[in-house]
Design a protein around this motif. Structure first.
Motif, PDB file in Angstrom:
ATOM      1  N   PHE A 145       0.838  -1.196   0.000  1.00  0.00           N
ATOM      2  CA  PHE A 145       0.000   0.000   0.000  1.00  0.00           C
ATOM      3  C   PHE A 145       0.879   1.255   0.000  1.00  0.00           C
ATOM      4  O   PHE A 145       1.703   1.439   0.894  1.00  0.00           O
ATOM      5  N   THR A 146       0.714   2.096  -1.019  1.00  0.00           N
ATOM      6  CA  THR A 146       1.497   3.340  -1.141  1.00  0.00           C
ATOM      7  C   THR A 146       0.528   4.509  -1.351  1.00  0.00           C
ATOM      8  O   THR A 146       0.502   5.125  -2.418  1.00  0.00           O
ATOM      9  N   PRO A 147      -0.274   4.846  -0.359  1.00  0.00           N
ATOM     10  CA  PRO A 147      -1.366   5.822  -0.541  1.00  0.00           C
ATOM     11  C   PRO A 147      -0.879   7.180  -1.016  1.00  0.00           C
ATOM     12  O   PRO A 147       0.175   7.670  -0.614  1.00  0.00           O
ATOM     13  N   TYR A 148      -1.675   7.755  -1.928  1.00  0.00           N
ATOM     14  CA  TYR A 148      -1.461   9.096  -2.487  1.00  0.00           C
ATOM     15  C   TYR A 148      -0.238   9.187  -3.393  1.00  0.00           C
ATOM     16  O   TYR A 148       0.186  10.284  -3.754  1.00  0.00           O
ATOM     17  N   ALA A 149       0.318   8.072  -3.788  1.00  0.00           N
ATOM     18  CA  ALA A 149       1.472   8.105  -4.698  1.00  0.00           C
ATOM     19  C   ALA A 149       1.102   7.424  -6.026  1.00  0.00           C
ATOM     20  O   ALA A 149       1.485   6.283  -6.241  1.00  0.00           O
ATOM     21  N   HIS A 150       0.349   8.048  -6.891  1.00  0.00           N
ATOM     22  CA  HIS A 150      -0.152   9.401  -6.822  1.00  0.00           C
ATOM     23  C   HIS A 150      -1.665   9.461  -6.550  1.00  0.00           C
ATOM     24  O   HIS A 150      -2.292  10.500  -6.738  1.00  0.00           O
ATOM     25  N   PHE A 151      -2.273   8.382  -6.092  1.00  0.00           N
ATOM     26  CA  PHE A 151      -3.726   8.257  -5.962  1.00  0.00           C
ATOM     27  C   PHE A 151      -4.009   7.733  -4.561  1.00  0.00           C
ATOM     28  O   PHE A 151      -3.209   6.977  -3.997  1.00  0.00           O
ATOM     29  N   PRO A 152      -5.120   8.135  -3.916  1.00  0.00           N
ATOM     30  CA  PRO A 152      -5.375   7.688  -2.538  1.00  0.00           C
ATOM     31  C   PRO A 152      -5.286   6.173  -2.345  1.00  0.00           C
ATOM     32  O   PRO A 152      -4.840   5.700  -1.304  1.00  0.00           O
ATOM     33  N   GLY A 153      -5.728   5.401  -3.350  1.00  0.00           N
ATOM     34  CA  GLY A 153      -5.694   3.949  -3.208  1.00  0.00           C
ATOM     35  C   GLY A 153      -4.542   3.292  -3.933  1.00  0.00           C
ATOM     36  O   GLY A 153      -4.599   2.106  -4.272  1.00  0.00           O
ATOM     37  N   TYR A 207       7.073   8.007   2.441  1.00  0.00           N
ATOM     38  CA  TYR A 207       6.302   6.919   3.060  1.00  0.00           C
ATOM     39  C   TYR A 207       6.221   5.722   2.105  1.00  0.00           C
ATOM     40  O   TYR A 207       6.417   4.568   2.517  1.00  0.00           O
ATOM     41  N   ALA A 208       5.965   6.001   0.820  1.00  0.00           N
ATOM     42  CA  ALA A 208       5.877   4.916  -0.161  1.00  0.00           C
ATOM     43  C   ALA A 208       7.211   4.193  -0.287  1.00  0.00           C
ATOM     44  O   ALA A 208       7.262   2.950  -0.339  1.00  0.00           O
ATOM     45  N   LEU A 209       8.319   4.942  -0.311  1.00  0.00           N
ATOM     46  CA  LEU A 209       9.639   4.320  -0.426  1.00  0.00           C
ATOM     47  C   LEU A 209       9.959   3.469   0.793  1.00  0.00           C
ATOM     48  O   LEU A 209      10.566   2.392   0.678  1.00  0.00           O
ATOM     49  N   ASN A 210       9.548   3.924   1.984  1.00  0.00           N
ATOM     50  CA  ASN A 210       9.758   3.139   3.205  1.00  0.00           C
ATOM     51  C   ASN A 210       9.038   1.796   3.119  1.00  0.00           C
ATOM     52  O   ASN A 210       9.571   0.758   3.548  1.00  0.00           O
ATOM     53  N   LEU A 240      15.446   9.665  -4.964  1.00  0.00           N
ATOM     54  CA  LEU A 240      14.060  10.094  -4.762  1.00  0.00           C
ATOM     55  C   LEU A 240      13.838  10.611  -3.348  1.00  0.00           C
ATOM     56  O   LEU A 240      13.010  11.494  -3.121  1.00  0.00           O
ATOM     57  N   ARG A 241      14.587  10.073  -2.404  1.00  0.00           N
ATOM     58  CA  ARG A 241      14.433  10.514  -1.008  1.00  0.00           C
ATOM     59  C   ARG A 241      14.860  11.967  -0.833  1.00  0.00           C
ATOM     60  O   ARG A 241      14.443  12.619   0.125  1.00  0.00           O
TER      61      ARG A 241
END
Length: 608
Positions: A145-153, A207-210, A240-241
């Protein structure tokens, strides 16, 4: 086992390419397109998986490559990492080709709420309802799950056996020259602008990269740009970080901290509005509230080009209910033209002499009230000069455009483009459904209603009439005289031309409440709603006259003359539709017996 960089570098993209054990690239390279979209196939016997099927532009090529590996019927799962049309617009095509009762679209519930508007027969398999895992033939897919990257879901898919990450929009890039695999660290030059443009903020990206770094990623199958091989995975993640993206790029060049803080808050709220709201009315209402913090704007109206070239009007006075309105404001004439045309007109067109074009591209223009003014903001597609939409900000008092206000207007453009693009997609889906419905209820040759539609609509109408809740009904049955001779003499194509022109004559005489029907062969039926027998008789005479006087163009040496015989019947109490049409048919038969080119009125039934 992963394919080597050299193997992928020299691979023939006209065919399916195996990038890892039983994992294939089956996309299509669009020449000179910086925004390449990739499709991947995980071959698992009759449990195979297709990742992000693609758009209608590329699916024919993708289907051919799939068939090089496995039949389409072997695919059970269609993973859609989000709902954008570049990866999901092929779903209706797949829906038509699918023959499996157990096939499903795999996605997150947030994407499902939008994908369902395609009207698919395929069911949805939601990752958040299945413990974020999908068990396959010889491996298991894990969903990240990588929310908001680039879409909430938003989410990614990880295949642990090969270490391959299907990364959705993450790790995507804009590539000047299409390149299947990234070769060296210079690839970050393609990744950087993509993430600056698409990722809402650095916090969201981090957050998505983590989440991704918890998995042993060996190769990244990016949705856009190029496949990232193992030796570049760590480097790209690290770069990217340290990337400023989204809101933290806004406001550069302004040194006034207070003004910059207010501007950033406004722009952050605009982006938040785009994330939180789906309905365009909610977006437009909230956007107006946010913009009013900086600008004394009275209202904002929006106009966007539909795929068929018409302009969709989303005006505040209509509460942003999208309508196709030909009477759009003057700036909307530039929709479909280019920014160069827009700028040139402000210089060369005398009608725009009192318009104030700003360097940022928007235009201040006067209104009928000398105190009032409006700002027209042209909106273009990504990497395009073509104007696809226009936002018009109306002011009761002409505003002073400072550098920070100009910057606010410019930074509004991207969210507005996204909102309008989304609304155009929804409206296009609605229009396509309406066109499909119309095709289902209309005869393909004459465009009159079919008998099936007639039965359906009249069943409801007659039931209401029995309860005195609907107006009376009469039937006018029309049969073309000696029509077989036309087909025998001039051919069936000429006969079809006659039928088409007769249908036009019928439509011209019918009201919107009437039901004109292609009844069969050369027979037509008009169910006249709300008219007495006299009204239906008048219609029959007008139709007889118009058909007899019409010069039918059948591409012959001279126009053809055609006549028609007609039967009229008024519905009696409790009479069935079949009985009404039968009496009209008997009256038509009498008109034929009497010499044709005339009408007859049906006698009352024996049971009356």
């Amino acid at each position: 086992m992963l394919a080597t960089v050299e193997t992928l570098r020299h691979a023939d993209t006209h065919h399916a390419i195996e990038i890892a054990d039983r994992i294939w690239w089956v996309g299509h390279v669009i020449p000179e397109d910086k925004f390449q979209c990739h499709v991947y196939l995980l071959e698992q016997g009759d449990q195979s998986v297709l990742f992000d099927p693609g758009s209608r532009l590329t699916f024919a090529h993708t289907l051919r490559k799939i068939e090089e590996v496995t039949p389409l019927s072997s695919i059970r799962y269609y993973v859609c990492h989000h709902q954008d049309p570049d990866i999901a617009a092929a779903l209706p095509l797949i829906d038509e080709l699918n023959t499996r009762s157990d096939a499903a679209v795999v996605t997150h519930w947030r994407a499902q709420t939008l994908l369902k508007h395609y009207g698919l027969k395929l069911p949805f398999w939601l990752i958040d309802e299945h413990d974020w895992k999908l068990k396959l033939e010889d491996r298991t897919l894990e969903f990240i799950f990588t929310p908001y990257a680039h879409f909430p879901g938003a989410f990614c898919s990880f295949e642990r056996r090969t270490g391959l990450l299907f990364s959705s929009d993450l790790f995507g890039g804009f590539t000047e020259t299409p390149q299947l695999v990234a070769l060296d660290e210079s690839h970050f030059d393609a990744v950087r602008p993509f993430h600056e443009h698409y990722m809402p903020s650095s916090d969201i990206l981090d957050y998505a990269l983590n989440q991704i770094e918890r998995y042993p990623v060996q190769m990244i199958a990016a949705q856009h740009g190029s496949i990232i091989p193992q030796h570049l995975v760590g480097f790209i993640i690290d770069k990217l970080r340290h990337l400023d993206c989204g809101l933290y790029l806004l406001g550069q060049g302004d040194t006034d901290i207070r003004r910059l803080s207010q501007l950033n808050r406004t722009l952050r709220d605009i982006t938040e509005t785009m994330l939180l709201y789906r309905d365009f009315r909610d977006i437009a209402t909230r956007l107006l509230e946010v913009v009013r913090r900086n600008l004394p704007v009275k209202r904002i109206d929006y106009y966007a080009a539909l795929p068929d070239g018409q302009v969709l009007s989303l005006a505040a006075k209509a509460r942003f209910v999208g309508i196709v309105d030909p009477s759009t404001p003057e700036p909307c004439r530039f929709i479909g033209q280019t920014l160069s045309d827009w700028r040139r007109a402000h210089v060369e067109d005398g009608r725009m002499a009192n318009h104030e074009l700003h360097a940022e591209g928007f235009c201040m223009q006067p209104e009928a009230d000398p105190q009032a003014a409006s700002i027209a903001v042209p909106l273009t597609a990504q990497d395009s000069e073509q104007i696809d939409a226009m936002a018009i900000l109306a002011f009761a008092q002409r505003p002073l455009i400072t550098s920070s206000i100009a910057q606010l207007i410019v930074q509004m453009v991207e969210p507005l483009k996204i909102a309008l693009e989304r609304e155009v997609i929804y409206r296009s889906i609605d229009l396509e459904r309406e066109r499909a419905y119309q095709r289902s209820i209309r005869d393909p040759l004459t465009k009159l209603f079919t008998r099936v539609y007639m039965q359906d609509v009249m069943k409801r109408h007659l039931a209401l009439q029995e309860r005195d809740m609907a107006p009376p009904v009469a039937a006018v049955l029309i049969d073309l005289d000696h029509f077989k001779q036309i087909n025998d003499t001039y051919g069936h194509s000429a006969g079809d031309r006659v039928l088409e022109q007769v249908a036009e004559l019928i439509r011209a005489q019918c009201r919107s409440v009437d039901v004109p029907v292609r009844f069969g062969g050369e027979e037509f039926l008009v169910l006249v709603i709300g008219q007495t027998e006299a009204g239906a008789t008048n219609l029959a005479e007008r139709l007889r006259h118009d058909i007899g006087q019409h010069a039918f163009d059948i591409d012959a040496d001279a126009p053809l003359k055609v006549t028609a015989s007609l039967g009229v019947a008024q519905r009696e109490p409790d009479e069935s539709l079949q009985g009404l049409i039968h009496r009209a048919d008997m009256a038509l038969y009498e008109a034929k017996r009497a010499g044709r080119d005339q009408y007859r009125i049906a006698e009352r039934s024996q049971t009356t």
